[in-house]
Enzyme design. Structure first.
Site: not given
Length: 296
Positions: A46, A134, A162, A204
């Site tokens: 992001t 992740y 995540k 998240v």
């Protein structure tokens, strides 16, 4: 460490000339802290880390640490195309005062599981910091297999993951079979209620850049209060926005436009990502206004 709570992968604001807008970044961070998020991630997708130079990523680490260190937990995204660059970014973030790191598979090169394991262990050996893995093979090109996760047992720094595959079956397996090894963090926004129902305590969430209060309230209901009925009602309000973000194909652009509508202008995304067109902005604004109309 405790990875519970709402973790915001912070946007990177840009001026009209394309340079990082550090003044706008300070406003975003103060807003997030004021709205009660539990941690900030600098250098996530992001935040458009892939479109930043190594020097710019380090400037962000410095700026955020100077402003927020000691006020909130800080996580550094250190993904890169090579192990050496990840190590360079990780060492810099650690020296700047970050508390933990976010570790994805190096993108584009598509390492094997053996190579991915060697990469992860090298990062752990060099940095000795708490790590959130992740897993987002749709973006990195490389999955984090259960065999890879099994091989990390005995490495106490690997503490969370995540999960962004979208597979409910895999989420079930992580939350039920790996709870003693890793905290599972929701990485698919439109599945957050399912994650919380099955025991996840972390989210998240990119949209918390501009809807932090709603995200914190959902976490509070589901995880802290264990009130899933209340949580479902809150999730129903958020779901149209989360569906738009996950299915629209312009995630970063929507997040930045959301910040603008929330009174936190952060500019547009760097190319090759192009700004939203008028129709996309109108559809997004309608969804946003319907959501915030229910704020207390």
């Amino acid at each position: 460490m405790n990875f519970d709570g709402i973790w915001t992968p912070v946007v990177t604001p840009f001026n009209q000339d394309g340079a990082i807008n550090f003044a706008a970044l300070r406003e975003v961070i103060d807003s997030l802290i004021g709205d009660g998020v539990h941690g900030l991630i600098i250098g996530g997708t992001t935040g458009e880390y892939y479109a930043l130079s190594n020097a710019e990523r380090k400037q962000l680490f410095d700026a955020v640490a100077e402003q927020a260190k000691g006020r909130i937990t800080l996580m550094a995204g250190i993904n890169a195309t090579s192990t050496e660059e990840s190590l360079d970014l990780g060492r810099y973030a650690k020296a700047a005062g970050f508390d933990c790191i976010l570790l994805a598979a190096p993108y584009y090169c598509q390492p094997t599981q053996e190579e991915l394991l060697a990469h992860a262990l090298c990062v752990d050996d060099a940095l000795d910091m708490p790590i959130m893995l992740y897993n987002f093979p749709a973006r990195t090109g490389t999955p984090m297999s259960f065999e890879f996760i099994d091989a990390l047992k005995g490495r106490p720094n690997f503490q969370a993951i995540k999960e962004s595959t979208g597979s409910i079956e895999r989420m079930h397996h992580l939350t039920q079979e790996y709870a003693d090894q890793l905290q599972t963090s929701c990485g698919m926004d439109d599945q957050v209620l399912e994650f919380f129902t099955w025991g996840a305590r972390s989210w998240v969430c990119g949209a918390s850049n501009f809807l932090a209060r709603e995200h914190v309230a959902l976490y509070q209901a589901c995880v802290v209060e264990q009130d899933m009925l209340k949580g479902r009602q809150l999730a129903q309000r958020l779901l149209p926005m989360l569906n738009l973000l996950e299915g629209g194909g312009k995630f970063c652009q929507y997040i930045k436009h959301g910040c603008e509508l929330a009174g936190l202008p952060v500019g547009v995304t760097r190319r090759p990502l192009l700004p939203l067109n008028d129709a996309e902005k109108a559809a997004f604004k309608q969804t946003y206004e319907q959501l915030i109309a229910h704020r207390g």
